[in-house]
Design an enzyme around this catalytic site. Structure first.
Site, PDB file in Angstrom:
ATOM      1  N   ASP A  71       0.866  -1.035   0.434  1.00 14.02           N
ATOM      2  CA  ASP A  71       0.050  -0.012   0.018  1.00 14.02           C
ATOM      3  C   ASP A  71       0.764   1.392  -0.034  1.00 14.02           C
ATOM      4  OD1 ASP A  71       1.073  -0.268   2.736  1.00 14.02           O
ATOM      5  OD2 ASP A  71      -1.071  -0.318   3.365  1.00 14.02           O
ATOM      6  N   SER A  72       2.236   0.923   0.036  1.00 14.81           N
ATOM      7  CA  SER A  72       2.963   2.361   0.045  1.00 14.81           C
ATOM      8  C   SER A  72       2.853   2.804  -1.576  1.00 14.81           C
ATOM      9  CB  SER A  72       4.466   1.321  -0.638  1.00 14.81           C
ATOM     10  OG  SER A  72       4.557   0.712  -1.096  1.00 14.81           O
TER      11      SER A  72
ATOM     12  N   ASP B  27      -0.991  -5.872  -0.471  1.00 17.55           N
ATOM     13  CA  ASP B  27      -1.283  -5.566   1.313  1.00 17.55           C
ATOM     14  C   ASP B  27      -2.742  -5.192   1.425  1.00 17.55           C
ATOM     15  OD1 ASP B  27       0.567  -4.973   2.640  1.00 17.55           O
ATOM     16  OD2 ASP B  27       1.568  -3.812   1.830  1.00 17.55           O
TER      17      ASP B  27
ATOM     18  N   LYS C 175      -1.072  -9.363   3.369  1.00 15.12           N
ATOM     19  CA  LYS C 175      -0.208  -8.713   4.278  1.00 15.12           C
ATOM     20  C   LYS C 175      -1.353  -7.837   5.620  1.00 15.12           C
ATOM     21  CE  LYS C 175       3.395  -6.137   3.851  1.00 15.12           C
ATOM     22  NZ  LYS C 175       2.395  -4.910   4.584  1.00 15.12           N
TER      23      LYS C 175
ATOM     24  N   GLU D 206      -1.082  -6.042   8.558  1.00 12.39           N
ATOM     25  CA  GLU D 206      -0.503  -5.080   9.916  1.00 12.39           C
ATOM     26  C   GLU D 206      -1.089  -5.434  11.325  1.00 12.39           C
ATOM     27  OE1 GLU D 206       0.400  -0.328   8.649  1.00 12.39           O
ATOM     28  OE2 GLU D 206       0.612  -1.072   6.830  1.00 12.39           O
TER      29      GLU D 206
ATOM     30  N   GLU E 164       9.400  -4.062  10.568  1.00 10.42           N
ATOM     31  CA  GLU E 164       9.876  -2.732   9.587  1.00 10.42           C
ATOM     32  C   GLU E 164      10.285  -1.899  11.057  1.00 10.42           C
ATOM     33  OE1 GLU E 164       7.230  -0.717   6.864  1.00 10.42           O
ATOM     34  OE2 GLU E 164       8.408   1.260   7.408  1.00 10.42           O
TER      35      GLU E 164
HETATM   36  O1  KIV Z   1       3.538  -1.274   1.533  1.00 11.49           O
HETATM   37  C1  KIV Z   1       4.481  -1.123   1.774  1.00 11.49           C
HETATM   38  O2  KIV Z   1       5.544  -1.425   0.690  1.00 11.49           O
HETATM   39  C2  KIV Z   1       5.097  -2.436   2.890  1.00 11.49           C
HETATM   40  C3  KIV Z   1       6.439  -2.852   2.822  1.00 11.49           C
HETATM   41  C4  KIV Z   1       7.696  -1.271   2.636  1.00 11.49           C
HETATM   42  C5  KIV Z   1       6.968  -3.405   3.470  1.00 11.49           C
HETATM   43  O3  KIV Z   1       4.335  -2.485   3.701  1.00 11.49           O
END
Ligand code: KIV
Length: 259
Positions: free
Chosen positions: A44-45, A83, A114, A116, A183
């Site tokens: 989600d970056s 994510d 993924k 969090e 992280e």
């Molecule tokens: O969204 C992302 O890019 C991430 C990584 C930084 C692990 O969660």
């Protein structure tokens, strides 16, 4: 053959470090896949590096699914992890979490999701895994909780914080996570967690002792200029290369040298 959660576990057992890069589109997925990167994270970056938001919070599930589909069209060998974005999962609503995670696999082209959080989302991990959805955990600095954390800084610096992170990692493993991202965690704590877990740890700003490393595409290829994380190594200066090429294109057009 596509990498699997089992091949990643084997890599840990064999002591083979695991490379993970974020990826958000078809063309990049084809390139990274052909480079042999075993895991692509549709992170989600993308909210920041693709869409220009200030954080990951405005990213929606629909956006993630669209990017996941594009990556899936390009990557035939890498394991694709997607994510789940902010507020699409929570221990307070496990059935909603399950519904959204299932969309990640059914519609988003991913083989895993993924999420969090540590102990607090263990019930979600449990439910997803019980439904056949592989889950990668993510602890330490968790960007979706940035307003609660109060800033992008190293986590687990004091003794209670260290104990909490180790307990979180162990809880995620017990709940059935196949790997866990660490992280912004001190190197020695990441090493301790890596030694305690049977599942792979994937570090970002967590030192050299994790079982694998994850980096953001736009950081390692020198494309994102708004902010450069300390833990990044730029393997090429992509922004400069593109800017120079764009200037040359303009020059050629203006001089009628192209076409
Ligand atoms: O969204 C992302 O890019 C991430 C990584 C930084 C692990 O969660």
């Amino acid at each position: 053959m596509r990498a699997t959660i089992h091949s990643l576990r084997k890599m840990k057992q064999d002591g083979t470090p695991i490379s993970v890069l974020t990826c958000y589109d078809y063309t990049s997925a084809k390139i990274l896949d052909s480079a042999g990167i075993p895991v692509l994270l549709v992170g989600d970056s993308l909210g920041m590096v693709v869409h220009g938001f200030e954080s990951t919070l405005p990213v929606t599930l629909e956006m993630m699914l669209m990017h996941g589909q594009a990556v899936a069209r390009g990557a035939k060998s890498a394991l694709i992890v997607l994510d789940l974005p902010f507020a699409t999962y929570s221990a307070a609503d496990v059935s909603l979490s399950l519904k959204n995670a299932a969309r990640g696999l059914a519609e988003g082209g991913a083989q895993a999701v993924k999420i969090e959080g540590g102990a607090r989302i263990a019930p979600v991990v449990n439910a997803l895994v019980a439904s056949g959805i592989p889950v990668m955990g993510h602890i330490g600095l968790t960007p979706q909780s940035i307003h609660q954390i109060g800033g992008y800084r190293v986590q687990g610096k004091d003794e209670p914080g260290r104990r909490r992170l180790l307990a979180d990692a162990l809880e995620l493993e017990s709940a059935g996570a196949f790997a866990v991202v660490l992280e912004l965690v001190p190197d020695d704590l990441a090493q301790q967690i890596t030694q305690r877990l049977k599942i792979p740890t994937i570090g970002i700003g967590a030192g050299p002792h994790c079982d694998g490393q994850v980096q953001v595409f736009h950081d390692v290829f020198g494309l994102y200029e708004d902010f450069v994380p300390k833990h990044t190594r730029r393997y090429t200066e992509g922004a400069n290369a593109i800017r120079d090429a764009a200037k040359q294109f303009k020059k050629d057009v203006e001089a009628r040298k192209f076409p």
